[in-house]
Scaffold this motif. Structure first.
Motif, PDB file in Angstrom:
ATOM      1  N   SER A  91       0.807  -1.062  -0.076  1.00  0.00           N
ATOM      2  CA  SER A  91       0.046   0.038   0.106  1.00  0.00           C
ATOM      3  C   SER A  91       0.882   1.242   0.123  1.00  0.00           C
ATOM      4  CB  SER A  91      -0.842   0.279   1.271  1.00  0.00           C
ATOM      5  OG  SER A  91      -1.836   1.185   1.405  1.00  0.00           O
ATOM      6  N   PRO A  92       1.618   1.411  -1.068  1.00  0.00           N
ATOM      7  CA  PRO A  92       2.513   2.590  -1.000  1.00  0.00           C
ATOM      8  C   PRO A  92       1.682   3.991  -1.220  1.00  0.00           C
ATOM      9  CG  PRO A  92       2.317   1.636  -3.254  1.00  0.00           C
ATOM     10  CD  PRO A  92       1.736   0.684  -2.344  1.00  0.00           C
ATOM     11  N   SER A  93       2.076   4.977  -0.627  1.00  0.00           N
ATOM     12  CA  SER A  93       1.344   6.268  -0.473  1.00  0.00           C
ATOM     13  C   SER A  93       2.069   7.535  -0.570  1.00  0.00           C
ATOM     14  CB  SER A  93       0.626   6.263   0.999  1.00  0.00           C
ATOM     15  OG  SER A  93       1.369   6.428   2.063  1.00  0.00           O
ATOM     16  N   VAL A  94       1.543   8.761  -1.088  1.00  0.00           N
ATOM     17  CA  VAL A  94       2.382   9.969  -1.393  1.00  0.00           C
ATOM     18  C   VAL A  94       2.367  10.574   0.281  1.00  0.00           C
ATOM     19  CG1 VAL A  94       2.184  12.089  -2.444  1.00  0.00           C
ATOM     20  CG2 VAL A  94       1.291  10.109  -3.523  1.00  0.00           C
ATOM     21  N   SER A  95       3.617  10.680   0.660  1.00  0.00           N
ATOM     22  CA  SER A  95       3.850  11.451   2.024  1.00  0.00           C
ATOM     23  C   SER A  95       4.034  13.000   1.542  1.00  0.00           C
ATOM     24  CB  SER A  95       4.788  10.853   2.677  1.00  0.00           C
ATOM     25  OG  SER A  95       6.115  10.644   1.845  1.00  0.00           O
ATOM     26  N   GLY A  96       4.478  13.491   0.286  1.00  0.00           N
ATOM     27  CA  GLY A  96       4.562  14.855  -0.023  1.00  0.00           C
ATOM     28  C   GLY A  96       5.076  14.893  -1.258  1.00  0.00           C
ATOM     29  N   THR A  97       5.260  16.361  -1.781  1.00  0.00           N
ATOM     30  CA  THR A  97       5.598  16.620  -2.987  1.00  0.00           C
ATOM     31  C   THR A  97       6.361  18.137  -2.833  1.00  0.00           C
ATOM     32  OG1 THR A  97       3.907  17.852  -3.867  1.00  0.00           O
ATOM     33  CG2 THR A  97       4.033  15.432  -4.401  1.00  0.00           C
ATOM     34  N   PHE A  98       7.272  18.394  -3.632  1.00  0.00           N
ATOM     35  CA  PHE A  98       7.707  19.699  -3.895  1.00  0.00           C
ATOM     36  C   PHE A  98       8.184  20.109  -5.425  1.00  0.00           C
ATOM     37  CE2 PHE A  98      11.716  16.986  -3.222  1.00  0.00           C
ATOM     38  CZ  PHE A  98      12.741  17.733  -4.174  1.00  0.00           C
ATOM     39  N   THR A  99       8.270  21.185  -5.771  1.00  0.00           N
ATOM     40  CA  THR A  99       8.201  21.397  -7.083  1.00  0.00           C
ATOM     41  C   THR A  99       9.688  22.067  -7.335  1.00  0.00           C
ATOM     42  OG1 THR A  99       5.898  22.176  -6.924  1.00  0.00           O
ATOM     43  CG2 THR A  99       7.192  23.060  -8.877  1.00  0.00           C
ATOM     44  N   THR A 100      10.019  21.773  -8.430  1.00  0.00           N
ATOM     45  CA  THR A 100      11.388  22.599  -8.789  1.00  0.00           C
ATOM     46  C   THR A 100      11.297  24.039  -9.341  1.00  0.00           C
ATOM     47  OG1 THR A 100      11.261  21.579 -11.104  1.00  0.00           O
ATOM     48  CG2 THR A 100      12.567  20.361  -9.503  1.00  0.00           C
ATOM     49  N   PRO A 101      12.222  24.743  -9.440  1.00  0.00           N
ATOM     50  CA  PRO A 101      11.900  26.121  -9.754  1.00  0.00           C
ATOM     51  C   PRO A 101      11.572  26.302 -11.145  1.00  0.00           C
ATOM     52  CG  PRO A 101      14.071  25.977  -8.786  1.00  0.00           C
ATOM     53  CD  PRO A 101      13.776  24.520  -8.970  1.00  0.00           C
ATOM     54  N   SER A 102      10.679  27.367 -11.306  1.00  0.00           N
ATOM     55  CA  SER A 102       9.874  27.761 -12.384  1.00  0.00           C
ATOM     56  C   SER A 102      11.077  27.553 -13.689  1.00  0.00           C
ATOM     57  CB  SER A 102       9.229  29.078 -12.392  1.00  0.00           C
ATOM     58  OG  SER A 102       8.657  29.382 -13.771  1.00  0.00           O
ATOM     59  N   GLY A 103      10.525  26.910 -14.807  1.00  0.00           N
ATOM     60  CA  GLY A 103      11.534  26.748 -16.052  1.00  0.00           C
ATOM     61  C   GLY A 103      12.533  25.646 -16.091  1.00  0.00           C
ATOM     62  N   TRP A 104      12.650  24.951 -14.938  1.00  0.00           N
ATOM     63  CA  TRP A 104      13.551  23.813 -14.844  1.00  0.00           C
ATOM     64  C   TRP A 104      12.567  22.460 -14.516  1.00  0.00           C
ATOM     65  CZ3 TRP A 104      18.604  24.374 -15.690  1.00  0.00           C
ATOM     66  CH2 TRP A 104      19.239  25.593 -15.651  1.00  0.00           C
ATOM     67  N   ASN A 105      12.775  21.766 -15.529  1.00  0.00           N
ATOM     68  CA  ASN A 105      12.187  20.182 -15.434  1.00  0.00           C
ATOM     69  C   ASN A 105      13.198  19.212 -15.012  1.00  0.00           C
ATOM     70  OD1 ASN A 105      11.164  22.113 -17.826  1.00  0.00           O
ATOM     71  ND2 ASN A 105       9.505  20.715 -17.149  1.00  0.00           N
ATOM     72  N   PRO A 106      12.832  18.291 -13.891  1.00  0.00           N
ATOM     73  CA  PRO A 106      13.660  17.145 -13.538  1.00  0.00           C
ATOM     74  C   PRO A 106      13.537  16.078 -14.673  1.00  0.00           C
ATOM     75  CG  PRO A 106      11.880  17.215 -12.574  1.00  0.00           C
ATOM     76  CD  PRO A 106      11.562  18.425 -13.311  1.00  0.00           C
ATOM     77  N   ILE A 107      14.786  15.573 -14.846  1.00  0.00           N
ATOM     78  CA  ILE A 107      15.015  14.584 -15.805  1.00  0.00           C
ATOM     79  C   ILE A 107      15.364  13.272 -15.128  1.00  0.00           C
ATOM     80  CG2 ILE A 107      16.313  13.722 -17.738  1.00  0.00           C
ATOM     81  CD1 ILE A 107      16.382  16.739 -18.880  1.00  0.00           C
ATOM     82  N   LYS A 108      16.348  13.468 -14.232  1.00  0.00           N
ATOM     83  CA  LYS A 108      17.212  12.370 -13.475  1.00  0.00           C
ATOM     84  C   LYS A 108      17.248  12.755 -12.170  1.00  0.00           C
ATOM     85  CE  LYS A 108      19.316   8.179 -14.083  1.00  0.00           C
ATOM     86  NZ  LYS A 108      18.892   7.214 -14.254  1.00  0.00           N
ATOM     87  N   ILE A 109      17.048  11.540 -11.199  1.00  0.00           N
ATOM     88  CA  ILE A 109      17.151  11.691  -9.843  1.00  0.00           C
ATOM     89  C   ILE A 109      17.914  10.610  -9.243  1.00  0.00           C
ATOM     90  CG2 ILE A 109      15.278  13.208  -9.444  1.00  0.00           C
ATOM     91  CD1 ILE A 109      13.607  11.042  -8.470  1.00  0.00           C
ATOM     92  N   GLY A 110      18.750  10.703  -8.420  1.00  0.00           N
ATOM     93  CA  GLY A 110      19.562   9.671  -7.462  1.00  0.00           C
ATOM     94  C   GLY A 110      19.672  10.172  -6.231  1.00  0.00           C
ATOM     95  N   ILE A 111      19.922   8.981  -5.242  1.00  0.00           N
ATOM     96  CA  ILE A 111      20.330   9.269  -3.905  1.00  0.00           C
ATOM     97  C   ILE A 111      21.652   8.940  -3.612  1.00  0.00           C
ATOM     98  CG2 ILE A 111      19.166   8.772  -1.631  1.00  0.00           C
ATOM     99  CD1 ILE A 111      16.664   8.829  -2.500  1.00  0.00           C
TER     100      ILE A 111
END
Length: 182
Positions: A91-111
């Protein structure tokens, strides 16, 4: 799962047991699916969890934060990074979101460790940048640590984070391989 484009191995559940694949559809529809597949019995894998969410729109990448039982999904179209609680893989659930700055689109993420790395490109331009966020400040709205901007990142076709050596490798449509240290 017919439109699944991005898959990754993810630790899920209390204490981080392995044996799951987490995937997200890479569709331009308004709602995309995140799914959890139990692969503990490799001769009979089965979908054990599913989450439909509008902020996965145009999903490009997902990354696991095993110590926090979280998976992060970047939605390109709406610039949203969504934090998904994987404490219960069924039962995965969304625990939050945040938005990247205007004009910039996320393509790849890593940790790496306690740092979320987000590679973004600038809409209508060839600029790209790597932004790092501190996950110890907040799992759902982390504090920005650093940012590096360069060119030709918008043409990126594939990328791989090399956490052992602190590098992001990218291949572009212009037959260029780029490497950024982090």
């Amino acid at each position: 799962m017919s439109n699944a484009k991005k898959l990754m191995m993810a630790a899920a559940g209390g204490g981080g047991p392995s044996g799951y694949i987490v995937g997200v559809e890479n569709a331009v529809s308004t709602t995309n699916n995140l799914f959890v597949v139990d692969i503990s019995n490799n001769s009979s894998p089965s979908v054990v969890g599913n989450l439909q969410y509008t902020h996965f729109n145009g999903a490009r990448s997902i990354a696991a934060y095993p110590s926090g039982n979280r998976v992060y999904v970047c939605g390109y179209t709406n610039r949203q990074i969504s934090c998904i609680d994987m404490s219960d893989p069924t039962s995965p659930s969304v625990s939050g979101t945040f938005t990247t700055p205007s004009g910039w689109n996320p393509i790849k993420i890593g940790i790496t460790g306690d740092v979320l790395l987000v590679y973004e490109h600038k809409s209508g331009d060839t600029d790209g940048r790597l932004t790092s966020y501190d996950l110890t400040s907040s799992l759902t709205s982390p504090t920005q640590i650093d940012q590096v901007t360069g060119t030709d990142g918008a043409l990126m076709q594939s990328a791989s984070f090399d956490n052992d050596n602190g590098r992001l490798w990218m291949a572009t449509v212009a037959d260029v391989v780029m490497m950024w240290d982090y």
